[in-house]
Design a protein around this motif. Structure first.
Motif, PDB file in Angstrom:
ATOM      1  N   LEU A 139       0.833  -1.199   0.000  1.00 37.22           N
ATOM      2  CA  LEU A 139       0.000   0.000   0.000  1.00 37.22           C
ATOM      3  C   LEU A 139       0.873   1.256   0.000  1.00 37.22           C
ATOM      4  O   LEU A 139       0.581   2.238  -0.696  1.00 37.22           O
ATOM      5  CB  LEU A 139      -0.919   0.013   1.230  1.00 37.22           C
ATOM      6  N   THR A 140       1.937   1.227   0.768  1.00 35.99           N
ATOM      7  CA  THR A 140       2.853   2.368   0.829  1.00 35.99           C
ATOM      8  C   THR A 140       3.514   2.607  -0.529  1.00 35.99           C
ATOM      9  O   THR A 140       3.704   3.760  -0.931  1.00 35.99           O
ATOM     10  CB  THR A 140       3.925   2.134   1.917  1.00 35.99           C
TER      11      THR A 140
ATOM     12  N   TYR B 131       0.883   4.350  -2.624  1.00 33.37           N
ATOM     13  CA  TYR B 131       0.745   5.738  -2.191  1.00 33.37           C
ATOM     14  C   TYR B 131       1.918   6.559  -2.719  1.00 33.37           C
ATOM     15  O   TYR B 131       1.736   7.622  -3.313  1.00 33.37           O
ATOM     16  CB  TYR B 131       0.714   5.796  -0.657  1.00 33.37           C
TER      17      TYR B 131
ATOM     18  N   HIS C  96       6.397  14.815  -9.355  1.00 35.15           N
ATOM     19  CA  HIS C  96       7.444  14.655 -10.369  1.00 35.15           C
ATOM     20  C   HIS C  96       6.948  14.103 -11.697  1.00 35.15           C
ATOM     21  O   HIS C  96       7.758  13.838 -12.588  1.00 35.15           O
ATOM     22  CB  HIS C  96       8.580  13.779  -9.823  1.00 35.15           C
TER      23      HIS C  96
ATOM     24  N   CYS D  84       0.345  17.558 -10.057  1.00 34.08           N
ATOM     25  CA  CYS D  84      -0.143  18.673  -9.224  1.00 34.08           C
ATOM     26  C   CYS D  84      -0.214  19.977 -10.023  1.00 34.08           C
ATOM     27  O   CYS D  84      -0.823  20.934  -9.567  1.00 34.08           O
ATOM     28  CB  CYS D  84       0.712  18.845  -7.972  1.00 34.08           C
ATOM     29  N   HIS D  85       0.385  19.983 -11.192  1.00 37.34           N
ATOM     30  CA  HIS D  85       0.287  21.180 -12.018  1.00 37.34           C
ATOM     31  C   HIS D  85      -0.763  21.053 -13.118  1.00 37.34           C
ATOM     32  O   HIS D  85      -0.861  21.914 -13.987  1.00 37.34           O
ATOM     33  CB  HIS D  85       1.656  21.520 -12.637  1.00 37.34           C
TER      34      HIS D  85
ATOM     35  N   HIS E 144      -7.287  11.321  -1.413  1.00 37.36           N
ATOM     36  CA  HIS E 144      -6.348  12.131  -0.623  1.00 37.36           C
ATOM     37  C   HIS E 144      -5.596  13.132  -1.505  1.00 37.36           C
ATOM     38  O   HIS E 144      -5.277  14.239  -1.067  1.00 37.36           O
ATOM     39  CB  HIS E 144      -5.353  11.185   0.056  1.00 37.36           C
TER      40      HIS E 144
ATOM     41  N   GLN F 250      14.778   9.214  -1.489  1.00 38.84           N
ATOM     42  CA  GLN F 250      13.819   8.910  -0.416  1.00 38.84           C
ATOM     43  C   GLN F 250      14.374   7.969   0.641  1.00 38.84           C
ATOM     44  O   GLN F 250      13.935   7.985   1.789  1.00 38.84           O
ATOM     45  CB  GLN F 250      12.547   8.306  -1.031  1.00 38.84           C
TER      46      GLN F 250
ATOM     47  N   LEU G  54      15.552   9.083   7.205  1.00 39.11           N
ATOM     48  CA  LEU G  54      15.642   9.836   5.955  1.00 39.11           C
ATOM     49  C   LEU G  54      14.313   9.764   5.195  1.00 39.11           C
ATOM     50  O   LEU G  54      13.849  10.761   4.624  1.00 39.11           O
ATOM     51  CB  LEU G  54      16.771   9.282   5.077  1.00 39.11           C
ATOM     52  N   THR G  55      13.718   8.596   5.208  1.00 37.27           N
ATOM     53  CA  THR G  55      12.430   8.414   4.528  1.00 37.27           C
ATOM     54  C   THR G  55      11.336   9.273   5.176  1.00 37.27           C
ATOM     55  O   THR G  55      10.486   9.831   4.484  1.00 37.27           O
ATOM     56  CB  THR G  55      12.019   6.924   4.546  1.00 37.27           C
TER      57      THR G  55
ATOM     58  N   TYR H 215      11.953  12.789   3.888  1.00 35.14           N
ATOM     59  CA  TYR H 215      11.518  12.883   2.488  1.00 35.14           C
ATOM     60  C   TYR H 215       9.993  12.983   2.444  1.00 35.14           C
ATOM     61  O   TYR H 215       9.426  13.855   1.779  1.00 35.14           O
ATOM     62  CB  TYR H 215      11.992  11.658   1.712  1.00 35.14           C
ATOM     63  N   ASP H 216       9.342  12.062   3.162  1.00 31.70           N
ATOM     64  CA  ASP H 216       7.874  12.038   3.145  1.00 31.70           C
ATOM     65  C   ASP H 216       7.295  13.329   3.720  1.00 31.70           C
ATOM     66  O   ASP H 216       6.218  13.777   3.292  1.00 31.70           O
ATOM     67  CB  ASP H 216       7.354  10.828   3.939  1.00 31.70           C
TER      68      ASP H 216
ATOM     69  N   SER I 245       7.632  15.844   1.015  1.00 32.01           N
ATOM     70  CA  SER I 245       6.713  15.457  -0.054  1.00 32.01           C
ATOM     71  C   SER I 245       5.262  15.802   0.320  1.00 32.01           C
ATOM     72  O   SER I 245       4.507  16.353  -0.491  1.00 32.01           O
ATOM     73  CB  SER I 245       6.857  13.952  -0.315  1.00 32.01           C
TER      74      SER I 245
ATOM     75  N   MET J  16       4.602  19.395   0.009  1.00 27.31           N
ATOM     76  CA  MET J  16       4.421  19.769  -1.389  1.00 27.31           C
ATOM     77  C   MET J  16       2.978  19.546  -1.836  1.00 27.31           C
ATOM     78  O   MET J  16       2.381  20.395  -2.494  1.00 27.31           O
ATOM     79  CB  MET J  16       5.345  18.930  -2.297  1.00 27.31           C
ATOM     80  N   THR J  17       2.415  18.390  -1.487  1.00 30.32           N
ATOM     81  CA  THR J  17       1.093  18.034  -2.011  1.00 30.32           C
ATOM     82  C   THR J  17      -0.058  18.463  -1.103  1.00 30.32           C
ATOM     83  O   THR J  17      -1.170  18.677  -1.584  1.00 30.32           O
ATOM     84  CB  THR J  17       0.981  16.510  -2.231  1.00 30.32           C
ATOM     85  N   HIS J  18       0.202  18.577   0.200  1.00 35.44           N
ATOM     86  CA  HIS J  18      -0.892  18.851   1.127  1.00 35.44           C
ATOM     87  C   HIS J  18      -0.650  20.031   2.057  1.00 35.44           C
ATOM     88  O   HIS J  18      -1.465  20.290   2.935  1.00 35.44           O
ATOM     89  CB  HIS J  18      -1.212  17.597   1.953  1.00 35.44           C
TER      90      HIS J  18
ATOM     91  N   CYS K 106       3.543  22.882  -3.656  1.00 34.93           N
ATOM     92  CA  CYS K 106       3.657  22.756  -5.121  1.00 34.93           C
ATOM     93  C   CYS K 106       2.827  23.827  -5.823  1.00 34.93           C
ATOM     94  O   CYS K 106       2.966  24.024  -7.026  1.00 34.93           O
ATOM     95  CB  CYS K 106       3.265  21.363  -5.584  1.00 34.93           C
TER      96      CYS K 106
ATOM     97  N   HIS L 200      15.550  17.763  -5.005  1.00 40.97           N
ATOM     98  CA  HIS L 200      14.630  16.888  -5.741  1.00 40.97           C
ATOM     99  C   HIS L 200      13.249  17.523  -5.908  1.00 40.97           C
ATOM    100  O   HIS L 200      12.563  17.313  -6.905  1.00 40.97           O
ATOM    101  CB  HIS L 200      14.520  15.567  -4.964  1.00 40.97           C
ATOM    102  N   PHE L 201      12.840  18.285  -4.903  1.00 38.48           N
ATOM    103  CA  PHE L 201      11.520  18.913  -4.964  1.00 38.48           C
ATOM    104  C   PHE L 201      11.586  20.344  -5.504  1.00 38.48           C
ATOM    105  O   PHE L 201      10.618  21.098  -5.405  1.00 38.48           O
ATOM    106  CB  PHE L 201      10.839  18.876  -3.591  1.00 38.48           C
TER     107      PHE L 201
ATOM    108  N   SER M 199      -2.389  11.751   6.810  1.00 40.47           N
ATOM    109  CA  SER M 199      -1.762  11.182   5.617  1.00 40.47           C
ATOM    110  C   SER M 199      -1.295   9.756   5.856  1.00 40.47           C
ATOM    111  O   SER M 199      -1.388   8.899   4.989  1.00 40.47           O
ATOM    112  CB  SER M 199      -0.549  12.012   5.182  1.00 40.47           C
TER     113      SER M 199
ATOM    114  N   GLN N 272      -1.350   6.385   3.747  1.00 45.42           N
ATOM    115  CA  GLN N 272      -0.094   5.880   3.191  1.00 45.42           C
ATOM    116  C   GLN N 272       0.266   4.476   3.647  1.00 45.42           C
ATOM    117  O   GLN N 272       0.979   3.757   2.962  1.00 45.42           O
ATOM    118  CB  GLN N 272       1.052   6.842   3.563  1.00 45.42           C
TER     119      GLN N 272
END
Lengths: 427, 427
Positions: A104-105, A108, A117, A126-127, A149, A287, B104-105, B108-109, B112, B115-117, B126, B149-150, B283, B287
């Motif tokens: 599932l992760t 997501y 990306h 998102c754009h 979501h 990531q 690190l993950t 990143y999350d 991320s 960016m989206t929420h 974003c 990266h973002f 989230s 996720q």
């Protein structure tokens, strides 16, 4: 036997009274049963406890390519884990990345990455003004939760016994460039237990998407989850079908060992084309330093190969099959001929789908709850939690013991009868 | 001893010849040494192999709140894992979420998701024209890789022995609403090994961000990674300092056991305010069904409590300390008084930072590589891989054996000398 539809109003009223009396008896019993979640039973988890014995302080901790599985590195999985997951999905190791404990992760993260990306160089979602996903219904609520979501519009596609309505899928995918994906559980589908036919798979592989960044999200969660040794469904390998059709990049396949070893502590993988995987590796490098390779290695030592997985799945089936059969038996005994419900008889997976008279599902779930039996919420198998005809109920027989399940199923049929009588009396 | 700057051109030329001869001898040795990665040594991993013995097929697999750690559920971590990670970070269990195998993950999350929420209801990043992060330099390349990266613009902030230049941090954060974050490794910083002073921490806590969605990314990776039992750095708890300053929501803290147990198979956690955690949980529910609770449970059984972690860290220190001391010894013996380099003497963490004459770092790294010693790329500790003054080199002494490290350090000092002579001769 007279169906409910054939009964006179008087007969229905009488039936209602007797059902209500029975229902009250159940309410008095103060039950606390659950047929809501596709969770393995305790017995199934106990059966794989020996996975905890395969590694100990004396173990060699070196993967076949010489890397130390305890240290950083080997971002996309140790080679033998790729091989095992590839064998499970029926594809090649080079098509596979191995991740953490849950597919599932991965799904997501795949949607999330597409938002920020894009897909292999396309405009980040998102754009874009509008993004749509096709959602075969009924389907898996957690898929729909991901797309919801991220604000992705979801379009219902009716399921048939052979898979989604492919005319409709083709119509949307091949013409609407805002359609970027479709959620599929192709084998022992959640919640109906249907298996996509060869024709369905081939039509998927032959799609001509209007959007270059359209992808099929092929969640092969139940790929090895047969209930019957002698009646195992076969599903065509989507990866090679897409290659053959000249469409190597249109699919992401997902699978995990979540219901093979421990539900919360398995390993999960994704299979796709080299182009897709290379694009994904670019984000993965950022990531993560690598997923848990010790757990990957533990799974390898435990199963050795696909035969090891199959042997374990047979033991799971021996626990699950009687539960599915008991539910079917009680539904048949209590509801056959009454004209108030139909249900699927899956050969694998974790769910049975029950269809009530239109407009009765919510009422059945509510009544069951008030008698101490928790079912998956009505509407849950649909985008936005809305079943337009309010008639689908997902039954999850795996977690309760056989005795609990018998009681739960008996309460369930009673609630179906009661809700149906009430519905017919309204009319 | 004469410093290189004091030497005449003739002396420098002579020195160069003798250095070149020595360098050629090393090249003939066909060395293959690595001081690039902050990886634990094999010896350190061997030392924690007994973590694989704490669970076996006979183990009880039930967390203290009664949940079966093998099954789905308990999305944000089992209570005892929250407690352990909270104790490690010096905060309260209610402030902690436990995730998978790598902090690190989580970072990143977190970016991320922003960016989206957005952040707690703010506009998704974003959809904003410009997003900036402050990056204390030198810093951790993988932090900078995430923001790059973002597409987030990165601004260099000079580090001091007390932490980032706080005047500059305040100037940016309190005035520029496009500044949304800052990367911090507050204790035994990567790569200098500096520890943020109490004043620095308090100034962080007292920031008055122009952006409501500004957050401090407080990567406390080396929170328990002391080299000296009797000289342990103390870092103020940022979470409670922010609370006291009336700024409870401006920080995310991260930590993991990656360099406590297995580097690739530890557990990672985040600490923050209730408001932030509640937003993140929304989230998370989408996720994941939950991270690997069996591994969380394994860590609990292994360590029992913070004292268990501390005891293990003492053993790690006994392996690491001689390596740091050997590097320092060789640097001192070979370079002291020459005026061509300075270096840090950290009390913890995984790195030493070496500063060459301006414009020499790339040359040193290249020369070392050509003599068989891999160093972290020059520029790596800076955003976009660019060290404006080309003078910082990160030394990672942890992975090689003592003997390998001695050779690598000897090659290193030779390369520093050679590059410096060449530089001075150019002038």
């Amino acid at each position: 036997m007279k169906s409910y539809q054939e009964m006179s109003k008087e007969e229905l009223l009488q039936e209602k009274e007797s059902l209500k009396a029975a229902y009250k008896e159940y309410q008095k019993m103060d039950l606390s049963l659950n047929m809501a979640r596709g969770k393995p039973a305790v017995e199934q988890l106990d059966m794989v406890m020996d996975i905890l014995d395969v590694l100990d302080s004396k173990s060699e901790m070196v993967a076949e390519n010489g890397i130390d599985v305890r240290n950083y590195g080997e971002m996309d999985g140790i080679p033998e884990a790729k091989k095992l997951m590839a064998d499970m999905m029926g594809t090649k190791a080079e098509n596979v990345l191995v991740f953490g404990n849950a597919s599932l992760t991965i799904m997501y993260d795949t949607v999330s990455r597409s938002m920020t990306h894009g897909v292999c160089g396309s405009t980040p979602w998102c754009h874009l003004d509008k993004i749509k996903f096709l959602c075969p219904v009924p389907g898996y609520d957690r898929h729909f939760a991901i797309t919801e979501h991220f604000g992705i519009e979801m379009i219902n596609i009716p399921m048939t016994e052979d898979g989604p309505d492919m005319d409709m899928v083709e119509q949307y995918v091949n013409n609407d460039p805002s359609v970027k994906g479709i959620w599929c559980v192709p084998k022992y589908s959640n919640p109906q237990g249907y298996v996509y036919s060869d024709e369905t798979v081939k039509r998927f592989a032959a799609l001509k998407p209007a959007a270059e960044d359209f992808r099929i999200f092929w969640d092969n969660s139940y790929v090895v989850h047969h209930l019957y040794e002698d009646r195992q469904a076969e599903l065509l390998d989507i990866i090679s079908e897409c290659e053959k059709a000249g469409n190597p990049d249109i699919v992401y396949e997902f699978a995990s060992t979540s219901k093979v070893t421990f539900a919360g502590a398995g390993i999960a993988a994704m299979a796709s084309s080299k182009k897709n995987l290379d694009f994904i590796r670019k984000s993965m490098t950022i990531q993560t330093i690598g997923y848990d390779k010790v757990n990957q290695y533990r799974h390898i030592k435990y199963f050795k190969d696909l035969d090891g997985i199959k042997a374990k799945m047979k033991q799971h089936a021996d626990i699950l099959r009687p539960k599915f059969e008991m539910v079917d038996e009680i539904l048949t005994k209590e509801l056959e001929g009454l004209g108030i419900g139909t249900w699927t008889k899956p050969l694998g997976g974790y769910f049975i789908t029950f269809e009530t008279l239109e407009g009765c599902a919510t009422s059945v779930v509510k009544k069951a709850k008030e008698a101490g039996v928790v079912l998956t919420g009505a509407g849950a198998p649909f985008p936005y939690g809305t079943d337009p005809r309010d008639f689908v109920i997902r039954i999850a027989p795996s977690y309760p013991t056989l005795e609990e399940l018998r009681q739960a199923a008996e309460v369930f049929v009673l609630c179906v009868k009661l809700a149906s009588v009430e519905k017919l009396l309204e009319a």
